[in-house]
Design a protein around this motif. Structure first.
Motif, PDB file in Angstrom:
ATOM      1  N   TYR A 198       1.125  -0.874   0.215  1.00 60.38           N
ATOM      2  CA  TYR A 198      -0.051   0.049   0.055  1.00 60.38           C
ATOM      3  C   TYR A 198       0.649   1.102   0.225  1.00 60.38           C
ATOM      4  N   ALA A 199       1.765   1.205   0.720  1.00 53.95           N
ATOM      5  CA  ALA A 199       2.528   2.306   1.084  1.00 53.95           C
ATOM      6  C   ALA A 199       3.350   2.403  -0.120  1.00 53.95           C
ATOM      7  N   LYS A 200       4.337   1.414  -0.614  1.00 51.46           N
ATOM      8  CA  LYS A 200       5.045   1.645  -1.886  1.00 51.46           C
ATOM      9  C   LYS A 200       4.743   1.254  -3.661  1.00 51.46           C
ATOM     10  N   GLN A 201       3.834   0.707  -3.569  1.00 49.01           N
ATOM     11  CA  GLN A 201       3.238   0.733  -5.178  1.00 49.01           C
ATOM     12  C   GLN A 201       3.371   1.965  -5.622  1.00 49.01           C
ATOM     13  N   CYS A 202       3.710   1.172  -6.720  1.00 49.24           N
ATOM     14  CA  CYS A 202       3.538   1.792  -8.146  1.00 49.24           C
ATOM     15  C   CYS A 202       1.966   2.226  -8.523  1.00 49.24           C
ATOM     16  N   GLY A 203       2.349   2.388  -9.776  1.00 44.89           N
ATOM     17  CA  GLY A 203       1.222   2.410 -10.630  1.00 44.89           C
ATOM     18  C   GLY A 203       0.647   1.348 -11.217  1.00 44.89           C
ATOM     19  N   ILE A 204       1.001  -0.050 -11.102  1.00 46.96           N
ATOM     20  CA  ILE A 204       0.229  -1.024 -11.628  1.00 46.96           C
ATOM     21  C   ILE A 204      -0.201  -1.802  -9.999  1.00 46.96           C
ATOM     22  N   LEU A 205      -0.815  -2.569 -10.527  1.00 45.48           N
ATOM     23  CA  LEU A 205      -1.427  -3.367  -9.832  1.00 45.48           C
ATOM     24  C   LEU A 205      -0.487  -4.757  -9.075  1.00 45.48           C
ATOM     25  N   VAL A 206      -0.319  -5.397  -7.972  1.00 43.30           N
ATOM     26  CA  VAL A 206       0.525  -5.932  -7.892  1.00 43.30           C
ATOM     27  C   VAL A 206       0.449  -7.162  -6.630  1.00 43.30           C
ATOM     28  N   HIS A 207       0.084  -8.431  -6.980  1.00 44.74           N
ATOM     29  CA  HIS A 207      -0.206  -9.114  -6.430  1.00 44.74           C
ATOM     30  C   HIS A 207       1.169 -10.288  -5.233  1.00 44.74           C
ATOM     31  N   VAL A 208       1.458 -10.332  -4.486  1.00 47.81           N
ATOM     32  CA  VAL A 208       2.497 -10.557  -3.239  1.00 47.81           C
ATOM     33  C   VAL A 208       1.861 -11.879  -2.826  1.00 47.81           C
TER      34      VAL A 208
ATOM     35  N   TYR B 188      12.418   1.312 -15.048  1.00 48.36           N
ATOM     36  CA  TYR B 188      11.585   0.187 -14.977  1.00 48.36           C
ATOM     37  C   TYR B 188      10.282   1.602 -15.838  1.00 48.36           C
ATOM     38  N   LYS B 189      10.145   1.365 -16.815  1.00 46.08           N
ATOM     39  CA  LYS B 189       8.684   1.952 -17.825  1.00 46.08           C
ATOM     40  C   LYS B 189       7.174   2.372 -16.461  1.00 46.08           C
ATOM     41  N   ARG B 190       7.266   0.518 -16.190  1.00 48.86           N
ATOM     42  CA  ARG B 190       6.234   0.285 -15.181  1.00 48.86           C
ATOM     43  C   ARG B 190       6.720  -0.755 -14.469  1.00 48.86           C
ATOM     44  N   PRO B 191       7.184   0.474 -13.287  1.00 45.42           N
ATOM     45  CA  PRO B 191       7.759   0.015 -11.680  1.00 45.42           C
ATOM     46  C   PRO B 191       6.853  -0.484 -10.707  1.00 45.42           C
ATOM     47  N   ALA B 192       6.655  -1.737 -10.271  1.00 44.00           N
ATOM     48  CA  ALA B 192       6.057  -2.292  -9.528  1.00 44.00           C
ATOM     49  C   ALA B 192       5.888  -1.535  -7.776  1.00 44.00           C
ATOM     50  N   PHE B 193       7.207  -0.634  -7.330  1.00 46.59           N
ATOM     51  CA  PHE B 193       7.486  -0.382  -6.203  1.00 46.59           C
ATOM     52  C   PHE B 193       8.600   0.840  -6.169  1.00 46.59           C
ATOM     53  N   ASN B 194       8.433   1.835  -5.579  1.00 46.74           N
ATOM     54  CA  ASN B 194       8.685   3.141  -5.274  1.00 46.74           C
ATOM     55  C   ASN B 194      10.324   2.457  -5.356  1.00 46.74           C
ATOM     56  N   GLN B 195      11.049   2.945  -5.870  1.00 41.96           N
ATOM     57  CA  GLN B 195      12.577   2.814  -5.292  1.00 41.96           C
ATOM     58  C   GLN B 195      13.268   3.260  -4.102  1.00 41.96           C
ATOM     59  N   PRO B 196      14.720   3.142  -3.333  1.00 42.86           N
ATOM     60  CA  PRO B 196      15.083   1.613  -3.539  1.00 42.86           C
ATOM     61  C   PRO B 196      13.692   0.685  -2.563  1.00 42.86           C
TER      62      PRO B 196
ATOM     63  N   LYS C 238      10.304   8.717  -9.908  1.00 42.58           N
ATOM     64  CA  LYS C 238       9.962   9.697 -10.317  1.00 42.58           C
ATOM     65  C   LYS C 238       8.684   8.768 -11.313  1.00 42.58           C
ATOM     66  N   VAL C 239       8.971   7.997 -12.326  1.00 42.59           N
ATOM     67  CA  VAL C 239       8.142   7.391 -12.701  1.00 42.59           C
ATOM     68  C   VAL C 239       6.834   6.606 -12.016  1.00 42.59           C
ATOM     69  N   CYS C 240       7.474   6.120 -10.729  1.00 43.13           N
ATOM     70  CA  CYS C 240       6.438   5.466  -9.693  1.00 43.13           C
ATOM     71  C   CYS C 240       5.332   7.101  -9.260  1.00 43.13           C
ATOM     72  N   SER C 241       6.070   8.360  -9.368  1.00 47.05           N
ATOM     73  CA  SER C 241       5.452   9.134  -8.063  1.00 47.05           C
ATOM     74  C   SER C 241       4.445   9.335  -9.069  1.00 47.05           C
ATOM     75  N   VAL C 242       4.638   9.534 -11.012  1.00 45.25           N
ATOM     76  CA  VAL C 242       3.571   9.872 -11.491  1.00 45.25           C
ATOM     77  C   VAL C 242       2.387   9.016 -11.537  1.00 45.25           C
ATOM     78  N   GLN C 243       3.082   7.691 -11.450  1.00 43.17           N
ATOM     79  CA  GLN C 243       2.426   6.352 -11.813  1.00 43.17           C
ATOM     80  C   GLN C 243       1.022   6.533 -10.999  1.00 43.17           C
TER      81      GLN C 243
ATOM     82  N   VAL D  67       1.505  -3.748 -16.405  1.00 44.44           N
ATOM     83  CA  VAL D  67       2.767  -3.843 -16.756  1.00 44.44           C
ATOM     84  C   VAL D  67       3.511  -3.985 -18.083  1.00 44.44           C
ATOM     85  N   ASP D  68       2.226  -4.253 -19.349  1.00 39.76           N
ATOM     86  CA  ASP D  68       2.802  -4.121 -20.637  1.00 39.76           C
ATOM     87  C   ASP D  68       2.314  -2.359 -20.964  1.00 39.76           C
TER      88      ASP D  68
END
Length: 181
Positions: free
Chosen positions: A57-67, A125-133, A162-167, A179-180
């Motif tokens: 929830y805190a670090k996810q970027c613009g794509i939905l992820v499942h862990v 990453y064009k579509r990052p899963a998590f905000n880095q690091p 920065k890509v993550c923040s926008v997405q 992701v694609d």
């Protein structure tokens, strides 16, 4: 003579107080980093049962992820992160007993194709899963689980992607990326 007796008593009291303080602190050892006050079996059980919801929830970027967690009994827990049916990253907590009631946890993140490790803050990453690091967030989530507390994003620090923040804005508005895309 009375003053010298009081001075001596005061000195003795200060010495005893200092000695008591020193002895009190001697029994109060701080854990080394990555060591938690739980047995290996308990650490394994807690980590395997957790899908890292707070970290996601805190670090996810613009794509939905499942862990999805998977484990090797009392040795390690690996979390595989998928998006759009594809694995985007995984990371592992290696467990080793320090004592009967203490466990050392080492976090492993796979290497990135261009060097370093995946999501280390230097990768694009064009579509990052998590905000880095990613590593500090995983370490904080593992610590929170094993210490029995909530994940604290303040302990992780701000993301650098920065890509993550926008997405992430799209995700928060209900328009996640794939992701694609």
């Amino acid at each position: 003579m009375r003053q010298s007796t009081m001075k001596q008593t005061g000195r003795v009291a200060r010495v005893l107080a200092a000695l008591g303080l020193t002895l009190g602190l001697a029994g109060c050892k701080e854990r080394p980093p990555g060591v938690y006050d739980v047995s290996v079996s308990e650490a394994y059980r807690r980590l395997l049962a957790d899908k890292l919801v707070d970290m996601v929830y805190a670090k996810q970027c613009g794509i939905l992820v499942h862990v999805t967690p998977a484990g090797m009994l009392d040795r390690q827990v690996t979390w595989k992160v998928h998006s759009s049916g594809r694995e985007v990253v995984q990371f592992t907590a290696l467990l080793s007993a320090v004592g009967e009631k203490q466990t050392k946890v080492e976090i492993r993140v796979p290497p990135a194709p261009g060097g370093g490790e995946m999501y280390d803050g230097s990768q694009f990453y064009k579509r990052p899963a998590f905000n880095q690091p990613l590593r500090p967030a995983v370490q904080e989530q593992v610590a929170a689980i094993l210490e029995g507390r909530k994940f604290d994003v303040q302990r992780v620090g701000p993301g650098k992607d920065k890509v993550c923040s926008v997405q992430r804005g799209g995700l928060e508005m209900g328009r996640p990326f794939r992701v694609d895309d």
